[in-house]
Write a protein that holds these residues in place. Structure first.
Motif, PDB file in Angstrom:
ATOM      1  N   HIS A   1       6.673   9.431   1.095  1.00  0.00           N
ATOM      2  CA  HIS A   1       5.860   8.427   0.408  1.00  0.00           C
ATOM      3  C   HIS A   1       6.599   7.100   0.495  1.00  0.00           C
ATOM      4  N   PHE A   2       5.902   6.090   0.989  1.00  0.00           N
ATOM      5  CA  PHE A   2       6.550   4.795   1.171  1.00  0.00           C
ATOM      6  C   PHE A   2       5.524   3.682   1.115  1.00  0.00           C
TER       7      PHE A   2
ATOM      8  N   LYS B   1       0.851  -1.198   0.000  1.00  0.00           N
ATOM      9  CA  LYS B   1       0.000   0.000   0.000  1.00  0.00           C
ATOM     10  C   LYS B   1       0.884   1.244   0.000  1.00  0.00           C
ATOM     11  N   LEU B   2       0.545   2.223  -0.843  1.00  0.00           N
ATOM     12  CA  LEU B   2       1.281   3.484  -0.847  1.00  0.00           C
ATOM     13  C   LEU B   2       0.733   4.365   0.267  1.00  0.00           C
ATOM     14  N   ILE B   3       1.611   4.755   1.171  1.00  0.00           N
ATOM     15  CA  ILE B   3       1.239   5.580   2.316  1.00  0.00           C
ATOM     16  C   ILE B   3       2.035   6.871   2.243  1.00  0.00           C
ATOM     17  N   SER B   4       1.379   7.961   2.591  1.00  0.00           N
ATOM     18  CA  SER B   4       2.014   9.279   2.580  1.00  0.00           C
ATOM     19  C   SER B   4       1.914   9.885   3.970  1.00  0.00           C
TER      20      SER B   4
ATOM     21  N   ARG C   1       1.360   7.597  -7.879  1.00  0.00           N
ATOM     22  CA  ARG C   1      -0.095   7.470  -7.869  1.00  0.00           C
ATOM     23  C   ARG C   1      -0.624   8.070  -6.567  1.00  0.00           C
ATOM     24  N   GLN C   2      -1.916   8.173  -6.486  1.00  0.00           N
ATOM     25  CA  GLN C   2      -2.554   8.675  -5.268  1.00  0.00           C
ATOM     26  C   GLN C   2      -2.321   7.664  -4.142  1.00  0.00           C
TER      27      GLN C   2
END
Length: 141
Positions: free
Chosen positions: A50-51, A36-39, A65-66
């Motif tokens: 962003h990781f 999952k992309l987490i900000s 991406r969002q």
């Protein structure tokens, strides 16, 4: 929007967190967060991280991406969370901590972190000489 280029600072952030929480991040309890992309946005510093998470820990990402989840707070509020001197619910309901995106993922992150027995946080472990020494050790091994 970040005032600094995102990827290099995220790389340092991720490495520091992996040093402090490495075993915790590699545990099975974190499986639902993998990929999952987490900000994380530090509002008063104008910094964004962003990781994602893989089986080896946190991995720095370019924002391509969002994010599935964005977490925003001030630097002092994030520090109080890390030191466990503030409760995430208290910060959330006082509007000092914001989560946007996948609400279920946000609750999972919060509940997972609340349930973990985290090692005591020692701010000195994040000093530049210690981080550089750790990087050197990992590169040479």
């Amino acid at each position: 929007m970040s005032i600094l280029p995102g990827y290099p600072q995220t790389l340092l952030f991720v490495h520091a967190v992996n040093m402090v929480l490495g075993d915790t991040l590699r545990s099975e309890v974190m499986n639902p967060l993998r990929g999952k992309l987490i900000s994380i946005h530090v509002s008063d510093a104008g910094v964004d991280y962003h990781f994602t998470l893989d089986r080896n820990g946190m991995v720095a990402c370019h924002r391509i991406r969002q994010p599935e989840l964005s977490i925003t707070a001030s630097a002092s509020d994030f520090l109080m969370l890390a030191l466990r001197k503030e409760d995430p619910d208290t910060l959330f309901f006082s509007r000092r901590l914001r989560m946007e995106g996948d609400t279920e993922l946000g609750l999972l992150v919060k509940n997972t972190l609340d349930a973990l027995e985290l090692p005591p946080f020692d701010i000195r472990s994040l000093s530049p000489p210690r981080i550089l020494a750790e990087i050197r050790t990992r590169l040479l091994s």
